[in-house]
Motif scaffolding. Structure first.
Motif, PDB file in Angstrom:
ATOM      1  N   MET A   1      38.236  27.657  40.956  1.00 50.05           N
ATOM      2  CA  MET A   1      37.373  26.626  41.529  1.00 50.05           C
ATOM      3  C   MET A   1      37.110  26.904  43.006  1.00 50.05           C
ATOM      4  N   PHE A   2      38.153  27.379  43.717  1.00 49.45           N
ATOM      5  CA  PHE A   2      37.964  27.815  45.098  1.00 49.45           C
ATOM      6  C   PHE A   2      36.858  28.856  45.171  1.00 49.45           C
ATOM      7  N   LEU A   3      36.971  29.856  44.297  1.00 50.94           N
ATOM      8  CA  LEU A   3      35.998  30.948  44.264  1.00 50.94           C
ATOM      9  C   LEU A   3      34.584  30.422  44.083  1.00 50.94           C
ATOM     10  N   ARG A   4      34.405  29.568  43.090  1.00 53.11           N
ATOM     11  CA  ARG A   4      33.072  29.069  42.785  1.00 53.11           C
ATOM     12  C   ARG A   4      32.451  28.362  43.987  1.00 53.11           C
ATOM     13  N   LEU A   5      33.241  27.511  44.637  1.00 54.58           N
ATOM     14  CA  LEU A   5      32.695  26.758  45.759  1.00 54.58           C
ATOM     15  C   LEU A   5      32.479  27.645  46.982  1.00 54.58           C
ATOM     16  N   ALA A   6      33.456  28.510  47.291  1.00 51.63           N
ATOM     17  CA  ALA A   6      33.331  29.394  48.452  1.00 51.63           C
ATOM     18  C   ALA A   6      32.137  30.335  48.289  1.00 51.63           C
ATOM     19  N   PHE A   7      32.001  30.919  47.112  1.00 54.09           N
ATOM     20  CA  PHE A   7      30.895  31.832  46.867  1.00 54.09           C
ATOM     21  C   PHE A   7      29.564  31.092  46.952  1.00 54.09           C
ATOM     22  N   SER A   8      29.508  29.906  46.353  1.00 54.57           N
ATOM     23  CA  SER A   8      28.266  29.151  46.318  1.00 54.57           C
ATOM     24  C   SER A   8      27.798  28.771  47.722  1.00 54.57           C
ATOM     25  N   VAL A   9      28.732  28.342  48.580  1.00 52.52           N
ATOM     26  CA  VAL A   9      28.357  28.008  49.958  1.00 52.52           C
ATOM     27  C   VAL A   9      27.821  29.248  50.666  1.00 52.52           C
ATOM     28  N   ALA A  10      28.528  30.376  50.526  1.00 47.50           N
ATOM     29  CA  ALA A  10      28.155  31.596  51.241  1.00 47.50           C
ATOM     30  C   ALA A  10      26.775  32.102  50.838  1.00 47.50           C
ATOM     31  N   ILE A  11      26.474  32.068  49.535  1.00 47.41           N
ATOM     32  CA  ILE A  11      25.211  32.660  49.094  1.00 47.41           C
ATOM     33  C   ILE A  11      24.028  31.690  49.235  1.00 47.41           C
ATOM     34  N   HIS A  12      24.301  30.465  49.640  1.00 46.82           N
ATOM     35  CA  HIS A  12      23.212  29.546  49.939  1.00 46.82           C
ATOM     36  C   HIS A  12      23.018  29.379  51.441  1.00 46.82           C
ATOM     37  N   THR A  13      23.715  30.205  52.218  1.00 46.53           N
ATOM     38  CA  THR A  13      23.548  30.213  53.664  1.00 46.53           C
ATOM     39  C   THR A  13      22.505  31.264  54.032  1.00 46.53           C
ATOM     40  N   GLU A  14      21.733  30.990  55.095  1.00 39.54           N
ATOM     41  CA  GLU A  14      20.784  31.999  55.563  1.00 39.54           C
ATOM     42  C   GLU A  14      21.567  33.076  56.311  1.00 39.54           C
ATOM     43  N   VAL A  15      21.906  34.151  55.598  1.00 39.12           N
ATOM     44  CA  VAL A  15      22.709  35.214  56.203  1.00 39.12           C
ATOM     45  C   VAL A  15      21.912  36.515  56.258  1.00 39.12           C
ATOM     46  N   ASP A  16      22.337  37.381  57.166  1.00 44.64           N
ATOM     47  CA  ASP A  16      21.779  38.732  57.242  1.00 44.64           C
ATOM     48  C   ASP A  16      22.731  39.739  56.610  1.00 44.64           C
ATOM     49  N   ILE A  17      24.038  39.441  56.685  1.00 46.18           N
ATOM     50  CA  ILE A  17      25.070  40.346  56.182  1.00 46.18           C
ATOM     51  C   ILE A  17      26.026  39.556  55.290  1.00 46.18           C
ATOM     52  N   LEU A  18      26.264  40.076  54.083  1.00 50.98           N
ATOM     53  CA  LEU A  18      27.210  39.443  53.159  1.00 50.98           C
ATOM     54  C   LEU A  18      28.364  40.410  52.907  1.00 50.98           C
ATOM     55  N   LEU A  19      29.581  39.966  53.220  1.00 47.64           N
ATOM     56  CA  LEU A  19      30.788  40.772  53.033  1.00 47.64           C
ATOM     57  C   LEU A  19      31.563  40.235  51.838  1.00 47.64           C
ATOM     58  N   ILE A  20      31.952  41.129  50.927  1.00 47.97           N
ATOM     59  CA  ILE A  20      32.631  40.706  49.697  1.00 47.97           C
ATOM     60  C   ILE A  20      33.869  41.569  49.491  1.00 47.97           C
ATOM     61  N   ASP A  21      35.043  40.936  49.408  1.00 43.15           N
ATOM     62  CA  ASP A  21      36.303  41.663  49.225  1.00 43.15           C
ATOM     63  C   ASP A  21      37.019  41.171  47.975  1.00 43.15           C
ATOM     64  N   GLU A  22      36.870  41.896  46.863  1.00 44.81           N
ATOM     65  CA  GLU A  22      37.581  41.622  45.609  1.00 44.81           C
ATOM     66  C   GLU A  22      37.352  40.206  45.091  1.00 44.81           C
ATOM     67  N   ILE A  23      36.376  39.516  45.643  1.00 43.73           N
ATOM     68  CA  ILE A  23      36.183  38.117  45.265  1.00 43.73           C
ATOM     69  C   ILE A  23      35.750  37.984  43.807  1.00 43.73           C
ATOM     70  N   LEU A  24      35.073  39.016  43.288  1.00 45.81           N
ATOM     71  CA  LEU A  24      34.551  38.914  41.926  1.00 45.81           C
ATOM     72  C   LEU A  24      35.613  39.191  40.869  1.00 45.81           C
ATOM     73  N   SER A  25      36.821  39.514  41.304  1.00 40.31           N
ATOM     74  CA  SER A  25      37.899  39.737  40.334  1.00 40.31           C
ATOM     75  C   SER A  25      38.507  38.409  39.881  1.00 40.31           C
ATOM     76  N   VAL A  26      38.122  37.323  40.524  1.00 41.26           N
ATOM     77  CA  VAL A  26      38.638  36.007  40.170  1.00 41.26           C
ATOM     78  C   VAL A  26      37.559  35.245  39.410  1.00 41.26           C
ATOM     79  N   GLY A  27      37.968  34.483  38.408  1.00 47.33           N
ATOM     80  CA  GLY A  27      37.000  33.685  37.667  1.00 47.33           C
ATOM     81  C   GLY A  27      36.661  34.313  36.324  1.00 47.33           C
ATOM     82  N   ASP A  28      35.998  33.544  35.477  1.00 49.90           N
ATOM     83  CA  ASP A  28      35.682  34.048  34.150  1.00 49.90           C
ATOM     84  C   ASP A  28      34.465  34.964  34.198  1.00 49.90           C
TER      85      ASP A  28
END
Length: 246
Positions: free
Chosen positions: A158-185
């Motif tokens: 649930m942490f993952l879902r919310l943290a990821f969702s906030v990050a990808i709905h932000t107006e960003v220029d650079i997105l950094l991802i560290d093993e985050i996709l290994s969590v969750g279904d």
């Protein structure tokens, strides 16, 4: 071949970056006294980054590869600003969203709703921007029924879902991802990957750290392979993965 962006000002620049950590060899006062009496070293130095240099241009998708202890996560934390180099310099241009640790920046005693506003503010969004995207953030996270629950009761997924969702709905220029996709279904992982590809198609710069070599070679055009805190290879992601597997 990876895309080339030599004519553009880099989004990310690391120049001769070095970072050393002190490793403690004792875990209590008693152990420290005994080790000192026996004249054993109490600490040793670990060179996480040893003269690392590379630049990443706007719109590139780059995988940082290497075995445990190679320096890839340390490099990512340098780019995010979580860590500072001992020597050398790290420059970034634009707004950064870092998915480096699941739930990092979440306040456990606040609800999911309150943490959306808190994390969005940390990422540089105004309250108005957050309000405009709030419904999309919650819908993507798929945790509507828990959004007013204190996040200390959330699972890591649930942490993952919310943290990821906030990050990808932000107006960003650079997105950094560290093993985050290994969590969750798996369905949510695929949903995340699809959204990451959308962001890249929009011209966002991606820097990814993952042990899923098939995923990063497919997602990223370029691979930077680190060994013992040094750049061992910088080029096509599939070649970098092949070297990892050699």
């Amino acid at each position: 071949m990876p895309k080339t962006f030599e004519s553009q000002t880099p989004r990310i620049l690391l120049e001769d970056v070095r970072k050393t950590f002190k490793l403690r060899h004792t875990h209590s006062i008693k152990e420290t006294v005994v080790a000192a009496a026996r004249r054993k070293p109490l600490t040793s130095s670990f060179h996480a980054l040893d003269g690392v240099s590379f630049s990443i241009a706007s719109g590139e998708s780059v995988a940082l590869l290497g075995f445990n202890g190679s320096g890839k996560s340390t490099s990512l934390k340098m780019i995010s600003g979580v860590l500072r180099p001992d020597t050398g310099r790290v420059l970034t241009r634009g707004r950064i969203a870092g998915l480096i640790e699941v739930g990092a920046g979440f306040h456990p005693d606040l609800s999911g709703r309150e943490n959306i506003y808190l994390n969005a503010a940390i990422l540089g969004m105004s309250k108005k921007e957050t309000e405009n995207r709030y419904d999309d953030i919650v819908a993507f996270s798929e945790i509507e029924q828990f959004i007013d629950t204190e996040v200390k009761h959330y699972s890591s997924g649930m942490f993952l879902r919310l943290a990821f969702s906030v990050a990808i709905h932000t107006e960003v220029d650079i997105l950094l991802i560290d093993e985050i996709l290994s969590v969750g279904d798996e369905p949510f992982q695929q949903k995340c990957l699809a959204r990451i590809r959308e962001l890249h198609a929009q011209g966002k710069t991606l820097v990814v750290v993952s042990h899923d070599l098939d995923m990063v070679s497919d997602l990223c055009d370029r691979g930077i392979l680190l060994r013992d805190g040094k750049v061992a290879f910088d080029g096509d992601s599939k070649e970098a993965v092949a070297l990892m597997r050699a």
